[in-house]
Structure formats: C-alpha cells, structure tokens
Enzyme design. Sequence first.
Site, PDB file in Angstrom:
ATOM      1  N   ASN A   1      43.684  24.236  34.442  1.00  0.00           N
ATOM      2  CA  ASN A   1      42.514  24.287  33.559  1.00  0.00           C
ATOM      3  C   ASN A   1      42.536  23.213  32.486  1.00  0.00           C
ATOM      4  O   ASN A   1      41.486  22.839  31.955  1.00  0.00           O
ATOM      5  CB  ASN A   1      42.404  25.670  32.902  1.00  0.00           C
ATOM      6  CG  ASN A   1      43.670  26.059  32.161  1.00  0.00           C
ATOM      7  OD1 ASN A   1      44.741  26.155  32.758  1.00  0.00           O
ATOM      8  ND2 ASN A   1      43.566  26.293  30.868  1.00  0.00           N
TER       9      ASN A   1
ATOM     10  N   GLN B   1      39.418  27.688  38.342  1.00  0.00           N
ATOM     11  CA  GLN B   1      38.860  26.391  37.966  1.00  0.00           C
ATOM     12  C   GLN B   1      38.348  25.602  39.160  1.00  0.00           C
ATOM     13  O   GLN B   1      37.521  24.702  39.007  1.00  0.00           O
ATOM     14  CB  GLN B   1      39.926  25.562  37.233  1.00  0.00           C
ATOM     15  CG  GLN B   1      40.299  26.095  35.870  1.00  0.00           C
ATOM     16  CD  GLN B   1      39.163  26.010  34.871  1.00  0.00           C
ATOM     17  OE1 GLN B   1      38.196  25.271  35.046  1.00  0.00           O
ATOM     18  NE2 GLN B   1      39.264  26.790  33.800  1.00  0.00           N
TER      19      GLN B   1
ATOM     20  N   HIS C   1      32.460  33.354  35.236  1.00  0.00           N
ATOM     21  CA  HIS C   1      32.004  32.549  34.101  1.00  0.00           C
ATOM     22  C   HIS C   1      32.528  31.120  34.148  1.00  0.00           C
ATOM     23  O   HIS C   1      32.181  30.302  33.288  1.00  0.00           O
ATOM     24  CB  HIS C   1      32.359  33.233  32.779  1.00  0.00           C
ATOM     25  CG  HIS C   1      33.781  33.073  32.333  1.00  0.00           C
ATOM     26  ND1 HIS C   1      34.169  32.121  31.424  1.00  0.00           N
ATOM     27  CD2 HIS C   1      34.895  33.748  32.657  1.00  0.00           C
ATOM     28  CE1 HIS C   1      35.463  32.227  31.206  1.00  0.00           C
ATOM     29  NE2 HIS C   1      35.938  33.204  31.934  1.00  0.00           N
TER      30      HIS C   1
ATOM     31  N   THR D   1      32.187  52.739  39.692  1.00  0.00           N
ATOM     32  CA  THR D   1      30.861  52.318  40.134  1.00  0.00           C
ATOM     33  C   THR D   1      30.667  50.838  39.862  1.00  0.00           C
ATOM     34  O   THR D   1      30.895  50.360  38.750  1.00  0.00           O
ATOM     35  CB  THR D   1      29.778  53.133  39.406  1.00  0.00           C
ATOM     36  OG1 THR D   1      29.991  54.528  39.658  1.00  0.00           O
ATOM     37  CG2 THR D   1      28.391  52.739  39.881  1.00  0.00           C
TER      38      THR D   1
ATOM     39  N   CYS E   1      46.624  26.652  18.522  1.00  0.00           N
ATOM     40  CA  CYS E   1      46.693  26.954  17.096  1.00  0.00           C
ATOM     41  C   CYS E   1      47.245  28.360  16.901  1.00  0.00           C
ATOM     42  O   CYS E   1      46.698  29.341  17.411  1.00  0.00           O
ATOM     43  CB  CYS E   1      45.310  26.848  16.453  1.00  0.00           C
ATOM     44  SG  CYS E   1      45.331  27.112  14.666  1.00  0.00           S
TER      45      CYS E   1
END
Length: 385
Positions: free
Chosen positions: A161, A189, A211, A247, A335
């Site tokens: 990625n 990816q 996504h 479901t 970070c």
Amino acid sequence: MIPAHPGLRGGPVYLDYNATTPVDPRVVDAMLPHLGHHFGNPSSSHSYGDQPRHALEQARAQVAALIGARPDEIVFSGSGSEADNLALRGAVLRAKADRPHVITQVTEHPAILETCHALERLHDTEVTYLPVDGDGLVDPAALAAALTERTILVSVMAANNETGALQPVAELARITRAHGALFHCDAAQAAGKIPLDVRESGVDLLTIVGHKMYAPKGIAALYVRQGVALEPLIYGGGQERGLRSGTENVALAAGLGAAAQLAAEELVDGGSQRIAALRERLHTGLTARLPGCIHLNGPVEPRLPNTLNFSIDGIRGHELLDAVPEIAASTGSACHSGEHRPSPVLSAMGVPETRSLAALRLSLGRWTTADDIDRTVELLERAVN
C-alpha cells in the site's frame, strides 16, 4: 464516460487513493434501491426477499468475474481486516497440526501482522516473518527454506500500500501449494488496478476491499477456493457458506459488485495505462523541477500503476504536506503522540531514516487528471524551494 464526482469538486488535489477511494456515483446508483424499496431479508422465502437475494447473487458473480473465481467461492465480509482474519484465524483454528506454523512477511498490512501476533499469543501458533529486499520483495527461495511439515498457511500481499511493489504471488503460491499448505493473498490494493486471476496465480484465499476500488467502506470479500475448510469467525444463521453468519448488507454488497464490474471494464479499456502515464508524468515533472533531489522508494517495476513513493532531499514529508494544503496525500512516516517515525515498510526495505522521514506517497485514481498532476508538480516545487 466516467461521471464527475461531487466530493472532489473545488477541493484539494486528491492523491490518496491508496488510503481510500471516492465512491463512484454509478456504485451509489446500484446501492440505492436496496436502501429503500428492496428492503427485504435475502433469506426470506416470500416475495420481499426475492430482489435482495437476486442482488446478492449478482454481486457475488460480479466480484467473482473480476478475479476469475466462481460465484460460490466469494464470501462477503464487513472489511478487509475481517476477511484477512477469517483467512488466517480460520485456517489455523481448523488445522489439525500440533503447534501450526504460519508464514508471512514483514511489510504486510497490520490486518495480517496483528492477526499473526494474536495467533502466536492465543493459539500457540509459530509464525515466520520473511524479510524483503531493497525493493520490498520477498525472495521465493526464502519462502521455500522457511516451509516446514507444520506449515499450514502462507500469507503474502499482492501489492504494498505504500510503495506499490508487486510481490511474485504466482511463484510464491506455487511453492506453497507444492508443499501442501494454503496460500492467502491480501489483494486490497491490487484488485481493480491490475488483472488478477485466482486460477492462474494458484492462490487459495484472496482478500478484496470495497473502499479501495470505489465502493463504500464497510464491505469486502474473501475468495475461498472450493474445498478449502475454514473455521468461521462469526457463528449464527449460516449465511455466506456458514463462514460469516449474520443478515447480509445487501446494499453494500450490491455496491461492491457494481464496483467490481466497473473495474473489470476499466481494465479492458486501458484505465490502468492511463493512470500509469499520469504517474510517470508526475515523476518526470518532479525530477525535472527538482533535479538530483528526488529518490524513488520501491521498485520501478513491478509496481502498481497508480503509486509513486519518493523522498525529497532536505525536507520532511509531513512538514511539506502541511505547507501545501492544496494537495491531499500521505507521508512515509507514522505519527505517534506528535512524534514522526520512519515507516516500518521503508525501514524493512533498508531505507535510511532521513530518507524515510522525507517520503511522500502520491496515489492516483479514476478522477486524477493531467491538470491535477501539473498543479501538484508546481505546488510541490514552490513549497520545497
């Protein structure tokens, strides 16, 4: 023709497609009927269940077609992390070996690495973490040497990625299966960006994430080759071949199916080549504007067509992006409590700390234009100087 995306209108140049992709308006259109009119339970035998059940079957077929699988080999899940957990934990918990052995590699996504750590801690599993070379690639000979009679599963991602490095998946899978173990590939990816065929590559398990390919967050799929036995992570009513009870979210599954079909069409129409050309325009432009300062991280090839990870001498990546809010991208550092540390991926590749802290990851996608690229080059040059 690709419709304009309302979320990108008037905002910063979006070059963080590897983090997440905008949901394609055509995917939204495929989902909407199942958020309203077609509300039934796909397991219901009456007419209200007919359309949702058909939508699930269609979505399964669309996802399968993208990777050369059979529809009944596709299991929907709620995320890529869940699909990875099902592959790894499902294989280990179903294994009959005493102290099962799993092999992965050091630059995997945390969904794999943290699952392996949990397997070591909770299920007495031995895990081998293979090193990578300076391009971030696994040596097939190292995998062959690491296999033991207790090895039940090998998990190596298709594409990194951060750097876009493409692993030699077919060769690794061939070595693994010849040894009698299962091979899992996290293709979060890679799916939709490069051609994938589970039959040709020989993988047993493969993760696809919505996504990352213009579908919504909260939907993913795991390819489970026919005959592969996994222990479920979620027990209940037996949905999704009994591997993921609950479901089904029909709307999100329909969205993933539509996204898979659009990706397949785009691969045929040369979408990846268009994006690769834009990536090279970006790299060439930066190299020309900042001569001698740009250093590519990862291989020139094989690499995802949309990913450019590079370092600029004399700067820190996060400070540069802070200075250019007109660009939305990622850095090569992590970070923690306000302190920026080198990317574990770049560190595993042997990239020096100063260069890792200077790294930027620019990842392109469906709505990236030549104007976006030229504007990015100009903005970065101005900020660096």
